[in-house]
Structures are given as C-alpha cells and as structure tokens.
Enzyme design. Structure first.
Site, PDB file in Angstrom:
ATOM      1  N   PHE A 195      -4.074 -47.505 -47.293  1.00  0.00           N
ATOM      2  CA  PHE A 195      -3.928 -48.834 -47.379  1.00  0.00           C
ATOM      3  C   PHE A 195      -5.398 -49.497 -47.343  1.00  0.00           C
ATOM      4  CE2 PHE A 195      -4.549 -48.855 -42.629  1.00  0.00           C
ATOM      5  CZ  PHE A 195      -5.275 -49.945 -42.670  1.00  0.00           C
ATOM      6  N   GLU A 200       2.241 -47.491 -49.480  1.00  0.00           N
ATOM      7  CA  GLU A 200       3.505 -48.576 -49.331  1.00  0.00           C
ATOM      8  C   GLU A 200       3.070 -49.653 -48.978  1.00  0.00           C
ATOM      9  OE1 GLU A 200       3.006 -45.764 -47.683  1.00  0.00           O
ATOM     10  OE2 GLU A 200       4.507 -45.263 -46.172  1.00  0.00           O
ATOM     11  N   ARG A 201       1.886 -49.686 -48.128  1.00  0.00           N
ATOM     12  CA  ARG A 201       1.557 -51.236 -47.448  1.00  0.00           C
ATOM     13  C   ARG A 201       0.949 -51.959 -48.368  1.00  0.00           C
ATOM     14  NH1 ARG A 201      -0.190 -48.870 -41.582  1.00  0.00           N
ATOM     15  NH2 ARG A 201      -1.014 -47.038 -42.642  1.00  0.00           N
ATOM     16  N   SER A 207      -5.062 -40.693 -43.027  1.00  0.00           N
ATOM     17  CA  SER A 207      -5.492 -40.239 -41.658  1.00  0.00           C
ATOM     18  C   SER A 207      -5.370 -38.722 -41.468  1.00  0.00           C
ATOM     19  CB  SER A 207      -4.299 -40.878 -40.730  1.00  0.00           C
ATOM     20  OG  SER A 207      -3.093 -40.414 -41.112  1.00  0.00           O
ATOM     21  N   CYS A 213     -13.038 -46.297 -43.190  1.00  0.00           N
ATOM     22  CA  CYS A 213     -13.323 -44.612 -42.681  1.00  0.00           C
ATOM     23  C   CYS A 213     -14.999 -44.509 -42.356  1.00  0.00           C
ATOM     24  CB  CYS A 213     -12.932 -43.847 -43.482  1.00  0.00           C
ATOM     25  SG  CYS A 213     -13.717 -43.752 -45.099  1.00  0.00           S
ATOM     26  N   LYS A 230       0.407 -41.974 -56.006  1.00  0.00           N
ATOM     27  CA  LYS A 230       1.184 -42.359 -54.857  1.00  0.00           C
ATOM     28  C   LYS A 230       0.538 -43.314 -54.020  1.00  0.00           C
ATOM     29  CE  LYS A 230       2.536 -42.207 -51.056  1.00  0.00           C
ATOM     30  NZ  LYS A 230       2.554 -43.439 -50.337  1.00  0.00           N
ATOM     31  N   GLU A 273      -9.706 -41.922 -33.314  1.00  0.00           N
ATOM     32  CA  GLU A 273      -9.771 -42.954 -34.355  1.00  0.00           C
ATOM     33  C   GLU A 273      -8.926 -44.282 -33.890  1.00  0.00           C
ATOM     34  OE1 GLU A 273      -8.701 -42.545 -38.148  1.00  0.00           O
ATOM     35  OE2 GLU A 273     -10.388 -43.444 -39.179  1.00  0.00           O
TER      36      GLU A 273
HETATM   37  P1  NAD Z   1      -1.907 -42.587 -43.747  1.00  0.00           P
HETATM   38  O1  NAD Z   1      -2.394 -41.284 -43.374  1.00  0.00           O
HETATM   39  O2  NAD Z   1      -0.905 -43.448 -42.741  1.00  0.00           O
HETATM   40  O3  NAD Z   1      -1.398 -42.900 -45.117  1.00  0.00           O
HETATM   41  C1  NAD Z   1      -2.017 -42.359 -46.234  1.00  0.00           C
HETATM   42  C2  NAD Z   1      -1.182 -41.865 -47.216  1.00  0.00           C
HETATM   43  O4  NAD Z   1      -0.221 -41.123 -46.715  1.00  0.00           O
HETATM   44  C3  NAD Z   1      -0.034 -43.020 -47.716  1.00  0.00           C
HETATM   45  O5  NAD Z   1       0.011 -43.164 -49.039  1.00  0.00           O
HETATM   46  C4  NAD Z   1       1.052 -43.032 -46.863  1.00  0.00           C
HETATM   47  O6  NAD Z   1       2.308 -43.152 -47.558  1.00  0.00           O
HETATM   48  C5  NAD Z   1       1.132 -41.346 -46.654  1.00  0.00           C
HETATM   49  N1  NAD Z   1       1.778 -40.860 -45.682  1.00  0.00           N
HETATM   50  C6  NAD Z   1       1.753 -41.578 -44.351  1.00  0.00           C
HETATM   51  N2  NAD Z   1       2.331 -40.917 -43.406  1.00  0.00           N
HETATM   52  C7  NAD Z   1       2.843 -39.800 -43.990  1.00  0.00           C
HETATM   53  C8  NAD Z   1       3.488 -38.591 -43.596  1.00  0.00           C
HETATM   54  N3  NAD Z   1       3.889 -38.479 -42.075  1.00  0.00           N
HETATM   55  N4  NAD Z   1       3.897 -37.580 -44.510  1.00  0.00           N
HETATM   56  C9  NAD Z   1       3.367 -37.589 -45.546  1.00  0.00           C
HETATM   57  N5  NAD Z   1       2.926 -38.597 -46.118  1.00  0.00           N
HETATM   58  C10 NAD Z   1       2.362 -39.669 -45.270  1.00  0.00           C
HETATM   59  O7  NAD Z   1      -3.255 -43.435 -43.757  1.00  0.00           O
HETATM   60  P2  NAD Z   1      -3.488 -45.123 -43.600  1.00  0.00           P
HETATM   61  O8  NAD Z   1      -3.183 -45.700 -42.455  1.00  0.00           O
HETATM   62  O9  NAD Z   1      -2.820 -45.647 -45.003  1.00  0.00           O
HETATM   63  O10 NAD Z   1      -5.190 -45.014 -43.848  1.00  0.00           O
HETATM   64  C11 NAD Z   1      -6.161 -45.195 -42.861  1.00  0.00           C
HETATM   65  C12 NAD Z   1      -6.723 -43.850 -42.755  1.00  0.00           C
HETATM   66  O11 NAD Z   1      -7.288 -43.495 -44.011  1.00  0.00           O
HETATM   67  C13 NAD Z   1      -7.719 -43.793 -41.636  1.00  0.00           C
HETATM   68  O12 NAD Z   1      -7.556 -42.667 -40.814  1.00  0.00           O
HETATM   69  C14 NAD Z   1      -8.780 -43.613 -42.427  1.00  0.00           C
HETATM   70  O13 NAD Z   1     -10.016 -43.070 -41.545  1.00  0.00           O
HETATM   71  C15 NAD Z   1      -8.740 -42.916 -43.516  1.00  0.00           C
HETATM   72  N6  NAD Z   1      -9.537 -43.072 -44.831  1.00  0.00           N
HETATM   73  C16 NAD Z   1     -10.375 -41.877 -44.963  1.00  0.00           C
HETATM   74  C17 NAD Z   1     -11.197 -42.099 -46.033  1.00  0.00           C
HETATM   75  C18 NAD Z   1     -12.232 -41.060 -46.283  1.00  0.00           C
HETATM   76  O14 NAD Z   1     -12.980 -40.904 -47.349  1.00  0.00           O
HETATM   77  N7  NAD Z   1     -12.192 -39.926 -45.393  1.00  0.00           N
HETATM   78  C19 NAD Z   1     -11.104 -43.016 -46.730  1.00  0.00           C
HETATM   79  C20 NAD Z   1     -10.239 -44.096 -46.381  1.00  0.00           C
HETATM   80  C21 NAD Z   1      -9.463 -43.997 -45.297  1.00  0.00           C
END
Ligand code: NAD
Length: 486
Positions: free
Chosen positions: A153, A180-181, A230, A285, A177, A383
């Site tokens: 998101f 969703e937020r 994450s 991140c 994909k 984090e």
């Molecule tokens: P998230 O992991 O909750 O969601 C990321 C994606 O995974 C979304 O599309 C979501 O629908 C999907 N998802 C969520 N839970 C899932 C599950 N249990 N099973 C399968 N798919 C699932 O992450 P977020 O809250 O949207 O984003 C923030 C996180 O992303 C932070 O941890 C941040 O550090 C990380 N991030 C990392 C980078 C990088 O380059 N390393 C860049 C941007 C964000």
C-alpha cells in the site's frame, strides 16, 4: 478535486475492465476516514482468466520487435508526464502521503519507464568470436512468458512501476495484484498503458487479497513472481512460489538505522533525520526508524530532533504545508500505539508521545520519540511502520555497527559524518544493501537495483536496474560453426 470522486475499482482482463463477484473491501481516504471506493476481492477463477488472456497475448507481444515495445514505453512515459498531477493526487488520496512525497513517488516511477525505454540496449546478449577455430559463441535474451507482481500500500504508483515497464518491455505479459488498500493508482496506470497502445492482454490487473496471491503462487501458467510487502508475507511468497517452480523476487520489511557521529553537520543532518523518520508517516521501507547516536552527539541531537519533531505540522496530505500525514488505517494506528506502549513498558523514555490522535477525523498520529532504547527491546528490532523514532545511544562507531548488524533486516542504513575514514569502516562492515552518506532515505536510482539484504529480501535478482532485466528474461547461449569453406 479528486476527493469529491468515488471510484469504481475493476479488474483488467484481456483489455476489458470487468466487475467483481460482489465480495469487496472498502478503500478509505486516510485523511478523513471516508470510504472512497471498494476493492473487488477476486478469486482463483479470476486469476485463471487473467493467465489465460496473458498467455494468449504472449506470442504476439514477445515477437513484437524490442524497438516497437520500447516505443510503447516512450508513449507511456509521455502520458505519465501529461497526467502527472492527477497521478500524484490519486496517491495522496488513497495513501494519505503529502503532495511532495506523492509527486516524488510518481517521478521515481517515471524514471523506471525511462530506463525501460532503453530496452534494445538492455536486452543485448554477449558474444565472443573464434572461441575455437571457426567457432563463435553468443547469448540472446528472451522473455519468460506470463509474469505477476504483488504490491504493497505504501507506494501505490511507484512500486507497480518498478516492474511493469521492465517486464513488459522485455516482452513478457503481466498480471498485477495491487494492494487492496490502495488500488486506484494501478487502475489509472492500466488505463494509460492502454492509451499508450499496449495490446490487450499484455497488462492485466486482478484485485484482491490473500486468495489472489495464493492463486498466483499456485498457477502453473505463471513463470515469475515479483513481490513487495511485509517480511512474513515475502517469506511465504518466496517459499511457495519457489516450491511451485517459479522464479521469485520478494522485497520485504525493514528496520533502518541512522548513525550520527559527533562531527555530523547537525543543522543539515537533523532535517534529513526528521524527514526520514516521520515523512510519509514513517510508512516507507527506507524510513530511518532507529537513530543511533554515537558519543557526545547524543544529547545535542536528541534535543534538536525533539524540537523539530514537535513542531511538525500534522495535517492531510492534500493540504499545503502538512508534514505529518495520517497512517493507512485505524487498525494500523492501533498497532503503532501498541509498539509505543511496549517501548515504554520495556523502559524507553517517551520524549514525545504521539499516541493521542491530534484530530478526530482520519487516521492521524502525533510524532513519537523514544530515548534510551536498547537492542533487546521490541521497538529496536521490529518494523513499526509509523511515525516513531527510537534513539539508541552508543560510545563508538564500532558499537553502532554492531547494534545495526544485530537486526534480522538489512534494507538500508545511513551515516551522518564528514569523516571519510569512518564512512569507509562503516561501508565495509555494515550489513545493509542500500547505504546513505548524509542522506536519510538511501533510495537507489532506477538504473541500480533496489538492494535489500538479509530478511529484507528473498531471492537472487533484485527489482529495477540490470537485475530487473535479468529477472524478467532468460538466456539462450548459442555456439556456431559452419562446414562450408569460402
Ligand atoms: P503486506 O505484506 O501486508 O501486503 C503486501 C501485499 O501482500 C498486498 O498486495 C497484500 O494484499 C498481500 N498480502 C497481505 N497479507 C497476505 C497474506 N497473509 N497472504 C498473501 N498475501 C498477502 O504489506 P503492506 O502493509 O501493504 O506494505 C508495507 C510493507 O511493505 C512494509 O513491511 C514495508 O517495509 C514493505 N515494503 C518493502 C519494500 C522494499 O523494497 N523492501 C518497499 C515497500 C514496502
């Protein structure tokens, strides 16, 4: 203004915008808490339909000369420029970040498109003639087939643009994909790719949550998966994608230190530190979430960070001058609050307390500054992803490096100093993949890889730069000889 609009979020399958099956999740404007759209929660069948259309589009797109594929990227780049302000405002609307940050992310996304415009050069193979008498050896790069990306998101425009231009210009067909937020920016990118002349089925969107992700990981027609999000989900995607025979890159969470040495130029360093810790409400991140103050730097820097942090203007991202914008959801605000509670109960001093919401509407928090944090505390190691800065005090640079290397993450690290020898020691010993010297957010440019290490990345080839091209292509290595003589 965008805010007055409500949006209908649809899937893009084979060039058609199609509605969902009725299961939906609300999308909020984090600045007001109002519902602005609903994301369809798609199913395995929707993923299968997108794969079918992407598969059908692949042979034609892969056979389109790379120069023509690059020209679509040039047109896409022009459309992104023409629609820059609209894209920026969509990011602010669905994510909450301020216009400067939102514009920055759109710009960073455009830079990846510019990089992909050079695909004829980037896709060049290698050659050596006369490896034996009359024998030449060459390599050629080919696209993989149908590839997919799953995005978070916090950068709803930039992160999809980390992979769309590269994967597509390499000749792959692609399924996105989005989070969703925050599905709105992706939808606009889909419309603009269509306007740029991308053939139907080359770029597809399947909205939704976990079911869509797991269906992507299981579908035998998808060759490669790029994930950003994450750490626990990144690990899940990497393990399951690899177990199903896919190529996977999974960019994960972070806990980035900012090390400040006593000789740092404080009036320059502190605004950088503030912006790294509290910009985009700490939801980056690359956010510097731990300030490691070395020696006598400690008292001065904590006093100055406190002074500047407490003067941050809390407000909606769309309003001029807002410096501390809302977090993404109310549940996330609760999670951030519980981290501050845990820091306090583990013995950290709450120098600034942002737990009480500064305003009723939206998902705002104040800035939090925790001093006296130690390596054993949760706030030092996990984090938080909110506007919380933890201060760890150490006596030497060596201790600062040891503290930082105690983290399971290895995304980024910054150092603030004018001492080149100290910088060299730090660079050679620090366990992080993106380094900033007097730079609080060490974001690489599009032609370099986004280079997390340790638990901040799962896979071999990172996103963007030449790594991105390698990730989305495979080689054929050819050895040639002819028997006829001239
Ligand atoms: P998230 O992991 O909750 O969601 C990321 C994606 O995974 C979304 O599309 C979501 O629908 C999907 N998802 C969520 N839970 C899932 C599950 N249990 N099973 C399968 N798919 C699932 O992450 P977020 O809250 O949207 O984003 C923030 C996180 O992303 C932070 O941890 C941040 O550090 C990380 N991030 C990392 C980078 C990088 O380059 N390393 C860049 C941007 C964000």
């Amino acid at each position: 203004m965008q805010r007055e609009r409500t949006f209908s979020v649809k899937n893009l399958i084979g060039g058609e915008w199609v509605g969902g099956n009725g299961r939906e999740e609300p999308v909020y404007d984090p600045a007001t808490g109002e519902v602005i759209a609903k994301t369809p929660l798609s199913t395995k069948n929707d993923v299968a339909a997108a794969v079918e259309r992407a598969k059908a589009a692949f042979p034609g797109w892969a056979a389109t000369p790379v120069t023509e594929r690059a020209r679509v990227m040039f047109r896409f780049k022009n459309l992104l420029e023409e629609n820059f302000e609209e894209l920026r405002d969509l990011v602010t609307l669905e994510n909450g970040k301020d216009k400067k940050d939102a514009g920055g992310e759109v710009r960073r996304g455009i830079e990846v498109v510019e990089f992909a415009c050079g695909m004829p050069t980037l896709m060049m193979g290698e050659s050596v003639r006369d490896v034996a008498r009359g024998v030449d050896n060459v390599s050629h790069r080919y696209p993989l087939g149908v590839v997919a990306a799953i995005t978070p998101f916090n950068f709803p425009c930039m992160v999809p643009l980390w992979t769309i231009p590269v994967a597509v210009a390499c000749g792959n067909t692609y399924i996105l994909k989005p989070s969703e937020r925050t599905p709105l920016s992706s939808q606009r990118l889909g419309e603009l790719l269509g306007e740029a002349g991308l053939p139907d089925g080359v770029f597809n969107i399947v909205n939704g949550g976990r079911e869509v992700v797991d269906s992507i990981l299981e579908h035998p027609g998808i060759e490669a998966v790029s994930f950003v999000g994450s750490q626990p989900v990144a690990e899940h995607v990497y393990r399951n994608g690899a177990a199903n025979g896919k190529r996977v890159q999974a960019l994960a969470g972070a806990k980035n230190s900012m090390i400040v040495l006593p000789d740092a130029v404080l009036d320059q360093a502190v605004p950088n530190i503030i912006s790294s810790a509290y910009g985009n409400a700490g939801e980056r991140c690359l956010a510097g979430s731990v300030l490691v103050a070395v020696g006598e730097a400690g008292d001065k820097i904590v006093a100055e960070v406190k002074r500047q942090a407490e003067n941050l203007k809390v407000g909606p991202g769309g309003e001029e001058g807002s410096e501390l914008t809302p977090v993404i959801r109310d549940e996330h605000r609760e999670k951030v609050r519980s981290y501050i509670d845990s820091g306090e109960s583990e013995g950290a001093e709450v120098v600034l307390d942002g737990r009480t919401p500064p305003m009723d509407a939206g998902f705002f928090m104040g800035p939090t500054l925790l001093d006296g944090v130690t390596g054993e505390m949760k706030v030092a190691r996990e984090e938080i992803f909110g506007p919380v800065l933890s201060v760890v005090r150490v006596d030497t640079l060596k201790e600062a490096v040891e503290f930082t290397n105690g983290s399971s993450f290895g995304n980024a690290c910054s150092i603030f100093t004018e001492n080149g020898a100290a910088v060299r020691y730090w660079r050679e010993n620090i366990e992080a993949g993106m380094l900033g010297v007097n730079v609080g957010v060490a974001a690489p440019m599009a032609f370099f890889p986004f280079n997390g290490v340790k638990n901040s990345f799962y896979g071999d080839l990172h996103a963007t730069g030449k790594d991105g091209v390698r990730f989305f292509t495979e080689n054929k290595v050819e050895i040639t000889r002819y028997f006829s003589k001239f």
